[in-house]
Design a protein around this motif. Structure first.
Motif, mmCIF file in Angstrom:
data_model
loop_
_atom_site.group_PDB
_atom_site.id
_atom_site.type_symbol
_atom_site.label_atom_id
_atom_site.label_comp_id
_atom_site.label_asym_id
_atom_site.label_seq_id
_atom_site.Cartn_x
_atom_site.Cartn_y
_atom_site.Cartn_z
ATOM 1 N N ARG A 152 0.831 -1.200 0.000
ATOM 2 C CA ARG A 152 0.000 0.000 0.000
ATOM 3 C C ARG A 152 0.872 1.259 0.000
ATOM 4 O O ARG A 152 0.593 2.228 -0.723
ATOM 5 C CB ARG A 152 -0.933 -0.002 1.208
ATOM 6 N N ALA A 153 1.955 1.242 0.775
ATOM 7 C CA ALA A 153 2.871 2.390 0.796
ATOM 8 C C ALA A 153 3.521 2.583 -0.569
ATOM 9 O O ALA A 153 3.663 3.716 -1.049
ATOM 10 C CB ALA A 153 3.943 2.179 1.868
ATOM 11 N N HIS A 155 2.269 1.630 -3.405
ATOM 12 C CA HIS A 155 1.256 2.036 -4.387
ATOM 13 C C HIS A 155 0.990 3.541 -4.332
ATOM 14 O O HIS A 155 0.690 4.162 -5.362
ATOM 15 C CB HIS A 155 -0.040 1.261 -4.174
ATOM 16 N N HIS A 156 1.134 4.140 -3.156
ATOM 17 C CA HIS A 156 1.009 5.591 -3.052
ATOM 18 C C HIS A 156 2.095 6.266 -3.896
ATOM 19 O O HIS A 156 1.843 7.271 -4.582
ATOM 20 C CB HIS A 156 1.110 6.041 -1.595
ATOM 21 N N ASP A 159 1.235 5.831 -7.556
ATOM 22 C CA ASP A 159 0.213 6.801 -7.948
ATOM 23 C C ASP A 159 0.835 8.183 -8.151
ATOM 24 O O ASP A 159 0.508 8.896 -9.113
ATOM 25 C CB ASP A 159 -0.883 6.881 -6.887
ATOM 26 N N ALA A 160 1.719 8.578 -7.226
ATOM 27 C CA ALA A 160 2.380 9.883 -7.344
ATOM 28 C C ALA A 160 3.214 9.944 -8.615
ATOM 29 O O ALA A 160 3.227 10.965 -9.317
ATOM 30 C CB ALA A 160 3.257 10.135 -6.119
#
Length: 349
Positions: A152-153, A155-156, A159-160
């Motif tokens: 999840r970290a 994936h952030h 996304d950025a």
């Protein structure tokens, strides 16, 4: 580097993972035209490329203490699918005929469906296939098998990265419309369209997947941004002065497009009135011939623009290497990143 793991074998493992994943991506529609498009996309993804971003992701993981495993190879391979999708879209925007020494995806699609409207079909189909490759990148990253909290970290950051590169690409399109970009403006395009996306974010994604702390992620940024800028500055030099036989792309595309590079911005600043008139007439002119392009290249040399970019590349490589020397990166990863830095900044294709 782990026993038996070389740059070549890492590239082969990434390709094997891509091949296996793409083999599972069957079209939900039983139609020969759709099936042909899937085959074309697969061939493009597997048909070359330096696999820079997946390798940097892998070494970002190793630098943060992650062990060699297939999960990180899968996560890293997802970045190549993202890259492929963006390249397809970029080629459509640039109206490029060649990529990696072959016809671009939208050109191949037009050739598959000759006749009225073939070019429009090729562009539309290319947009769809590029978007499909971007969707596949999400699917592969999400299913890589790494701890969900770390994923999840990461994936952030993924996304950025996509937000940054799309914003940088949009700024690049605006620069062509506005014309006359300054050196500082051209460097801003480079930072967001290429530098962060090529080096910084892949390293940070790999690090986050391995549970890297903020200090290491910041160190990856201090190393990755200047190296990414050096990579793109070299790409701009090759796009104008490189051999199409080595780069796989036409050496006229950037000049005909009127690409607002740092090199061109510096040339405009230093040009004589006669040189400036020539630059304004032929840079961005779709009727540019090889003879006229040779004249533009001569002006880029005479104004010191080429030398200026070489100086910037050297400065950024030194900045990146200084940051790497200060970073608490696992030694084998630091060694490999130093080698990659030299290859990326001084490549010939």
């Amino acid at each position: 580097m782990p026993v038996g793991l070389t740059q070549q074998t890492l590239g082969s493992r990434i390709d094997e993972r891509l091949s296996g994943f793409l083999g599972s991506c069957r079209t939900p529609i039983s139609d020969p035209g759709v099936e042909a498009a899937y085959t074309l996309l697969t061939d493009f993804i597997m048909g070359g490329g330096k696999r820079v971003r997946p390798q940097l992701c892998y070494w970002g993981w190793r630098g943060a203490g992650g062990g060699d495993c297939e999960e990180i190879v899968s996560a890293a391979a997802a970045l190549e699918l993202c890259h492929a999708g963006l390249l397809i879209h970029d080629d459509i925007m640039d109206d490029s005929d060649l990529r990696r020494g072959r016809f671009t995806v939208h050109r191949n699609l037009a050739l598959l469906h000759r006749g009225p409207g073939a070019d429009a079909f090729g562009r539309a189909g290319g947009i769809l296939l590029g978007t499909l490759s971007l969707a596949w990148a999400d699917a592969l990253l999400s299913s890589c098998g790494i701890d969900p909290i770390r994923l999840r970290a990461a994936h952030h950051l993924f996304d950025a990265m996509r937000t940054e590169v799309i914003s940088g690409q949009y700024l690049d399109v605006l620069a062509q419309l506005r014309s006359g970009a300054t050196e500082a403006e051209a460097l801003t395009v480079i930072r967001y369209k290429s530098a962060k996306y090529t080096v910084e974010r892949p390293l940070q994604i790999g690090g986050a997947l391995a549970g890297a702390d903020l200090d290491l992620l910041d160190a990856y940024s201090r190393f990755g941004v200047p190296l990414g800028e050096a990579f793109q500055l070299r790409d701009d030099v090759l796009g104008t002065f490189g051999s199409s036989r080595e780069t796989g792309k036409s050496a006229l595309d950037d000049l005909r497009e009127g690409k607002q590079t740092v090199m061109f911005a510096y040339a405009v600043q230093q040009a004589t009135p006669a040189q400036l008139a020539h630059l304004r007439t032929w840079h961005g002119n779709p009727e540019l011939t090889e003879d006229r392009a040779a004249e533009l290249r001569r002006i880029l040399v005479e104004t010191g623009a080429l030398a200026r970019v070489e100086t910037l590349i050297g400065e950024r490589v030194r900045e990146a290497m200084s940051a790497l020397a200060e970073a608490r990166v696992a030694p084998e990863a630091a060694d490999e990143l130093a080698l990659m830095a030299d290859r990326l900044a001084h490549r010939t294709k």
